[in-house]
Scaffold this active site. Structure first.
Site, mmCIF file in Angstrom:
data_model
loop_
_atom_site.group_PDB
_atom_site.id
_atom_site.type_symbol
_atom_site.label_atom_id
_atom_site.label_comp_id
_atom_site.label_asym_id
_atom_site.label_seq_id
_atom_site.Cartn_x
_atom_site.Cartn_y
_atom_site.Cartn_z
ATOM 1 N N LYS A 170 0.884 -1.175 0.000
ATOM 2 C CA LYS A 170 0.000 0.000 0.000
ATOM 3 C C LYS A 170 0.922 1.225 0.000
ATOM 4 C CE LYS A 170 -1.907 3.100 1.836
ATOM 5 N NZ LYS A 170 -1.700 4.486 1.363
ATOM 6 N N GLU A 243 9.133 1.314 11.250
ATOM 7 C CA GLU A 243 10.205 2.298 11.038
ATOM 8 C C GLU A 243 9.523 3.659 11.018
ATOM 9 O OE1 GLU A 243 13.260 1.660 11.093
ATOM 10 O OE2 GLU A 243 13.562 -0.400 10.440
ATOM 11 N N CYS A 277 14.077 9.980 6.724
ATOM 12 C CA CYS A 277 13.806 9.655 8.130
ATOM 13 C C CYS A 277 15.061 9.783 8.973
ATOM 14 C CB CYS A 277 13.242 8.249 8.230
ATOM 15 S SG CYS A 277 14.271 7.030 7.425
ATOM 16 N N GLU A 375 10.085 17.223 14.222
ATOM 17 C CA GLU A 375 10.726 16.709 13.003
ATOM 18 C C GLU A 375 10.356 17.617 11.832
ATOM 19 O OE1 GLU A 375 9.091 13.102 11.315
ATOM 20 O OE2 GLU A 375 11.059 12.457 10.618
#
Ligand code: NAD
Length: 469
Positions: A170, A243, A277, A375
């Site tokens: 997906k 993750e 990331c 972030e």
């Protein structure tokens, strides 16, 4: 005419609802992606269940051979894939960007094929013989983000297939074409139904994470979505590899040479225009060399060309979507208003088409400033001054995420000592964000759990079984 026209046409639906995908650098149309539904998901899962037993029965060697052929197929279509990825995601062809990402897809497929995993004899004392094996899970769901859509999909599907599973992917709603095209190429080498892509919204993601026929979900994305997936998967006790988000700290020790480390710091932070990331997102620099590091980093960053991905000269691109652009713009404005010093960037050109935000460096900023504490996931790096290493370690460890971190020093022993004190899944020394298919990768704290890559990554896609006789 584009090199990828035929590939794009092969994944463009003839009928049904579609989503128009726009180039984030120019606003022009790239193509139309299918909008799959939960019913399409059901069909993909049924096909995966039908294909999986024969695939599992092939054994490791034959599956590895198929994965090696898939890697060759990716290489044969590398330029088409890279150009389509560049248009949809925005990342330039050159630098550690689109061509690099497609190259990594082939490399990770080969690594998953080539990593040995033999049954382990745990006890063999004459009375008891216990062996540890890894059986296939069945059907694995792979849910991914928009920043490295092809590479992360490969990270999820390559070990899953190697271990004898079928996979239903997906992709992110922002980058479905890249993933559909990649799967199309790989599927030339795989049995029908074993690998499919369901290009739907979060409703499809949710249904996948809760589906009783899915034995494991490999998820890469934000911490908030990771928490939602933990909840949706609870009733069926699914295995999960998560993750999640990060806000990686880098600590520059006082003995580091500012000029020597400047380029490494830059790419550690600005790889994929900061949309990575495990990019360096907070830099802590000792006061003795603070000004010199700021100066060297500014010189490197100012020289990096940013622009449309298909232009061969660029190495930085736009933000992939307006939502992320707004996050970066908001955080830099908040930093400016708080009195922090903008060394470079910070003034996007409102007339420029596309989601371009300039490479931005922010100095004299407090550790609690939102640009440091949240972030940013974009091309803006806060540089925080510290006086003692203890203070730097405390600031680095203050957040509830811990994906990566780095220590920069000329003294390897000193750097390793600091590294051991950092709460992160990986600590790099004199580099940041370097991933390697042989080396396990995963997060600490709310950056997730489970390991990818290497033999640990293979084991995570199997069900451990002890045979005790
Ligand atoms: P996101 O969490 O918004 O979306 C990721 C995927 O989850 C998409 O495919 C989305 O459709 C799907 N999704 C959304 N809601 C869902 C739900 N309730 N159930 C199931 N699926 C759902 O993340 P994003 O914005 O695409 O990616 C950026 C984030 O990903 C950043 O936080 C970044 O740090 C993180 N990331 C982490 C890694 C890593 O390896 N740790 C790698 C890349 C990105």
């Amino acid at each position: 005419m584009e090199t990828y026209d035929a590939l794009l046409a092969s994944i463009t639906p003839d009928a049904g609802e579609t989503r128009t995908i726009f180039d984030p650098a120019t606003g022009t149309v790239v193509g139309a992606a299918p909008v799959h539904t939960v019913q399409d998901l059901e069909q993909a899962i049924a096909a995966a269940e039908a294909a999986q037993p024969a695939w599992a029965a092939l054994g490791h060697d034959a599956r590895s051979t198929a994965l090696l052929r898939a890697a060759d197929a990716v290489e044969r279509s590398a330029e088409e894939l890279a150009r389509l990825l560049s248009r949809e995601q925005g990342k330039p062809l050159n630098g550690p960007n689109a061509r690099f990402e497609v190259g990594a897809c082939a490399a990770w497929l080969r690594a998953a094929a080539g990593t040995p995993l033999d049954p382990e004899t745990v006890v063999d004392d004459g009375e008891t013989r216990a062996e540890l094996h890894y059986r296939p899970i069945g059907v694995v769901g792979a849910i991914g983000p928009w920043n490295w859509p092809m590479m992360i999909t490969i990270w999820q599907l390559a070990p899953a297939l190697r271990m004898g599973n079928a996979v239903v992917v997906k992709p992110s709603e922002y980058t479905p074409l890249s993933v559909l095209a990649l799967a199309k190429v790989i599927n030339e080498e795989l049995p029908d139904g074993l690998l499919s892509v369901v290009s739907g919204g979060r409703d499809v993601g949710e249904a996948l994470a809760g589906h009783p026929a899915i034995g494991k979900v490999m998820f890469t994305g934000s911490t908030a979505t990771g928490k939602a997936i933990i909840k949706s998967s609870a009733d069926t006790v699914k295995r999960l590899t998560l993750e999640l988000g990060g806000n990686d700290a880098g600590i520059v020790l006082p003995d580091a040479d500012p000029k020597a480390i400047a380029e490494g710091l830059f790419w550690g932070a600005f790889i994929n225009t900061g949309q990575t990331c495990a990019a360096l997102k907070r830099l802590y620099v000792h006061t003795d060399i603070y000004d010199a590091v700021c100066e060297e980093l500014t010189a490197v960053a100012a020289a990096m060309p940013m622009g449309v991905g298909l232009d061969e000269t660029n190495v930085l691109g736009p933000l992939q979507n307006k939502q992320q652009y707004d996050v970066v713009a908001r955080l830099v404005e908040a930093a400016r208003e708080s009195g922090a010093r903008i060394l470079l960037g910070g003034n996007p050109d409102a007339d420029r088409p596309g989601h371009f935000y300039p490479a931005t460096l922010v100095a004299d900023i407090d550790n609690t400033n939102p640009l440091v504490a949240e972030e940013q996931f974009g091309p803006a790096l806060p540089i925080v001054r510290y006086g003692t290493v203890d203070e730097a370690v405390t600031m680095a460890n203050a957040l509830d995420v811990g994906l990566g971190a780095s220590v920069w020093s000329a003294d390897a022993v000193a750097a390793r000592n600091v590294a051991a004190r950092l709460e992160a899944g990986t600590v790099w020394i004199n580099k940041h964000g370097a991933v390697d298919p042989r080396i396990p990768f995963g997060g600490a704290k709310q950056s997730g759990y489970g390991l990818e890559f290497g033999v640990e990554g293979l084991k995570a896609l199997g069900v451990p079984q002890v045979i005790n006789g």
